[in-house]
Design an enzyme around this catalytic site. Sequence first.
Site, mmCIF file in Angstrom:
data_model
loop_
_atom_site.group_PDB
_atom_site.id
_atom_site.type_symbol
_atom_site.label_atom_id
_atom_site.label_comp_id
_atom_site.label_asym_id
_atom_site.label_seq_id
_atom_site.Cartn_x
_atom_site.Cartn_y
_atom_site.Cartn_z
ATOM 1 N N GLU A 203 -13.301 46.962 4.904
ATOM 2 C CA GLU A 203 -14.401 45.905 4.847
ATOM 3 C C GLU A 203 -13.514 45.568 6.239
ATOM 4 O OE1 GLU A 203 -14.621 43.179 1.366
ATOM 5 O OE2 GLU A 203 -13.390 41.416 2.738
ATOM 6 N N HIS B 139 -7.879 29.385 -9.870
ATOM 7 C CA HIS B 139 -7.522 29.883 -9.714
ATOM 8 C C HIS B 139 -5.474 28.998 -9.998
ATOM 9 C CE1 HIS B 139 -5.032 31.030 -5.632
ATOM 10 N NE2 HIS B 139 -6.340 31.982 -5.510
ATOM 11 N N ARG C 279 -8.289 27.884 1.088
ATOM 12 C CA ARG C 279 -7.027 26.755 1.629
ATOM 13 C C ARG C 279 -7.646 25.050 2.934
ATOM 14 N NH1 ARG C 279 -1.705 28.740 3.214
ATOM 15 N NH2 ARG C 279 -2.361 30.021 1.512
HETATM 16 C C1 UD1 Z 1 -5.221 34.245 -0.846
HETATM 17 C C2 UD1 Z 1 -5.452 34.534 0.790
HETATM 18 C C3 UD1 Z 1 -7.529 34.291 0.872
HETATM 19 C C4 UD1 Z 1 -7.091 34.707 -0.802
HETATM 20 C C5 UD1 Z 1 -7.207 34.235 -2.144
HETATM 21 C C6 UD1 Z 1 -7.371 34.993 -2.855
HETATM 22 C C7 UD1 Z 1 -3.755 34.762 2.703
HETATM 23 C C8 UD1 Z 1 -3.829 33.062 3.833
HETATM 24 N N1 UD1 Z 1 -4.617 33.622 1.388
HETATM 25 O O1 UD1 Z 1 -5.317 32.782 -0.666
HETATM 26 O O2 UD1 Z 1 -7.617 35.186 2.079
HETATM 27 O O3 UD1 Z 1 -9.205 34.736 -1.249
HETATM 28 O O4 UD1 Z 1 -5.683 34.583 -1.595
HETATM 29 O O5 UD1 Z 1 -7.681 34.529 -4.159
HETATM 30 O O6 UD1 Z 1 -3.909 35.148 2.629
HETATM 31 N N2 UD1 Z 1 -0.325 31.282 -7.028
HETATM 32 C C9 UD1 Z 1 0.285 32.042 -8.673
HETATM 33 N N3 UD1 Z 1 0.385 32.666 -8.997
HETATM 34 C C10 UD1 Z 1 -0.716 34.355 -8.396
HETATM 35 C C11 UD1 Z 1 -1.756 33.515 -7.563
HETATM 36 C C12 UD1 Z 1 -1.086 32.202 -6.320
HETATM 37 O O7 UD1 Z 1 0.783 30.746 -8.330
HETATM 38 O O8 UD1 Z 1 -1.109 35.102 -9.033
HETATM 39 C C13 UD1 Z 1 0.060 30.228 -6.071
HETATM 40 C C14 UD1 Z 1 1.315 30.085 -5.697
HETATM 41 O O9 UD1 Z 1 2.020 28.766 -5.405
HETATM 42 C C15 UD1 Z 1 0.668 30.459 -4.519
HETATM 43 C C16 UD1 Z 1 -0.769 29.602 -4.241
HETATM 44 O O10 UD1 Z 1 -1.030 30.135 -5.753
HETATM 45 O O11 UD1 Z 1 1.608 29.204 -3.400
HETATM 46 C C17 UD1 Z 1 -1.197 29.930 -3.003
HETATM 47 O O12 UD1 Z 1 -0.882 31.586 -3.088
HETATM 48 P P1 UD1 Z 1 -1.281 31.498 -1.595
HETATM 49 O O13 UD1 Z 1 -1.693 33.452 -2.318
HETATM 50 O O14 UD1 Z 1 -0.971 31.538 -0.434
HETATM 51 O O15 UD1 Z 1 -2.644 31.567 -1.045
HETATM 52 P P2 UD1 Z 1 -4.400 31.504 -1.847
HETATM 53 O O16 UD1 Z 1 -4.741 30.314 -1.289
HETATM 54 O O17 UD1 Z 1 -4.213 32.279 -2.958
HETATM 55 N N1 UDP Z 2 -12.273 36.788 -9.713
HETATM 56 C C1 UDP Z 2 -11.639 37.328 -11.471
HETATM 57 N N2 UDP Z 2 -11.609 36.656 -12.172
HETATM 58 C C2 UDP Z 2 -11.501 35.055 -12.275
HETATM 59 C C3 UDP Z 2 -12.247 34.530 -11.061
HETATM 60 C C4 UDP Z 2 -12.670 36.561 -9.746
HETATM 61 O O1 UDP Z 2 -11.295 38.949 -11.364
HETATM 62 O O2 UDP Z 2 -11.325 35.371 -13.430
HETATM 63 C C5 UDP Z 2 -12.267 37.931 -9.312
HETATM 64 C C6 UDP Z 2 -14.108 38.048 -8.472
HETATM 65 O O3 UDP Z 2 -14.948 39.025 -9.407
HETATM 66 C C7 UDP Z 2 -14.266 39.222 -7.268
HETATM 67 C C8 UDP Z 2 -12.645 38.855 -7.376
HETATM 68 O O4 UDP Z 2 -11.683 38.207 -7.833
HETATM 69 O O5 UDP Z 2 -14.368 40.040 -7.245
HETATM 70 C C9 UDP Z 2 -12.117 37.471 -5.698
HETATM 71 O O6 UDP Z 2 -11.487 37.015 -6.174
HETATM 72 P P1 UDP Z 2 -11.011 35.501 -4.434
HETATM 73 O O7 UDP Z 2 -12.115 34.400 -5.100
HETATM 74 O O8 UDP Z 2 -9.764 34.305 -5.447
HETATM 75 O O9 UDP Z 2 -10.756 36.236 -3.224
HETATM 76 P P2 UDP Z 2 -11.882 36.061 -2.044
HETATM 77 O O10 UDP Z 2 -12.818 37.080 -2.340
HETATM 78 O O11 UDP Z 2 -12.497 34.510 -1.678
HETATM 79 O O12 UDP Z 2 -10.705 36.217 -0.959
#
Ligand code: UD1
Ligand code: UDP
Length: 365
Positions: free
Chosen positions: A118, A238, A207
Amino acid sequence: MKKVMLIFGTRPEAIKMCPLVHMLERHPAFETVVCVTGQHRQMLDQILNCFQVTPKYDLCIMQQKQTLFDVTVNILLRIREILEAEKPDVVLVHGDTSTAFVTSLACFYLQIPVGHVEAGLRTYNLHSPFPEEFNRQAVDLIAKFYFAPTEMSKQNLIREGKPECAVYVTGNTVIDALSTTVREDYSHPEIEWARGSRLLLLTAHRRENLGTPMKHMFTAIRRVVDETPDVKLIYPLHMNPKVRDMARRCFSDQERIHMIEPLDVLDFHNVMARAYLIMTDSGGIQEEAPSLGKPVLVMRDTTERPEGLQAGTLRLVGTGEQHIYEAVMALLQNPEKYHEMEHAQNPYGDGHASERIAEILAQHL
Ligand code: UD1
Ligand code: UDP
């Protein structure tokens, strides 16, 4: 045999890398090693379970409310000894997360070639999406192989001076995943709940949208649901606590809004396929919706996925309350406007991206 190591850490990376893991594992030319950083925990494990991928290494770095500093430092410190022990011929990273950036940086320090799956998506605005635009440009400074999902992303890389012979248009592996999940004979309690209403689907997590922009987004959507009795809204939350707090404040007392836990990807794709309209700030959903012909209002100011805008399925609506409210209401009240966006076109390939990436690596490693 060449050793290929795939390193990823969040939900979207896992969805798009698991099909490639399976393809490489089946290929006789490779020894395949999977390492996850655990940048996400529950949302990553959910996907690994779905695709039945068991990593050899798990860095387990996630902390509640982690900062970019935490993620960066913890991956960099823990990944070194694994890379030094495994000595892979190539490391594959995905997209624009901190996991992808920091892993590439570690590979650069150790002089291990990086393949970027990607590659070439751009907004050219380092603050939007933040920090993803920086991450993806930084990975592309380091990468040796560029797996661009579309011709447009290839052209971004060429304009930046990347060697044309290193850039391959493969399609997006998300379509490989999507082609295995959507089913005709699918049912789910949430779909049953929404039967007889128009189903709206919401996701949000960016974010740069946390705080005030997210409050505006949610307030607009709440107004829409309050004023439109024939819609029901499903919102898989999320795991980020900041997102959850805001969602609860804005949506708790409306019974036509269901806030639910993140869905398994099979369920999510099938719910998407049955939604009337999708509202999101997600990247991956912008790629999935055009092939399902689902109108998507993208609650962001920029997108690195112009292919979906061109296909007519996506519309950028920013994060302002009134603008989002008017855009959603226009689609709900005006069937002509709705049908204009309802094209099933797929700019992201034919579902064979993983196969192409494996063949390119087999030829060029
Ligand atoms: C990250 C990615 C973003 C992506 C997103 C997909 C970076 C900087 N950001 O952002 O590009 O679009 O993932 O969802 O890499 N948390 C949990 N359990 C989980 C996941 C997250 O508790 O399974 C909580 C934690 O408190 C964590 C917060 O979510 O601190 C944010 O997670 P983080 O990976 O830092 O950033 P995302 O906003 O999820
Ligand atoms: N997705 C999922 N379960 C959910 C919401 C989203 O499996 O409850 C999938 C969705 O089909 C897509 C991916 O998660 O493939 C998108 O992830 P996210 O929005 O967390 O990250 P981003 O694509 O913005 O980086």
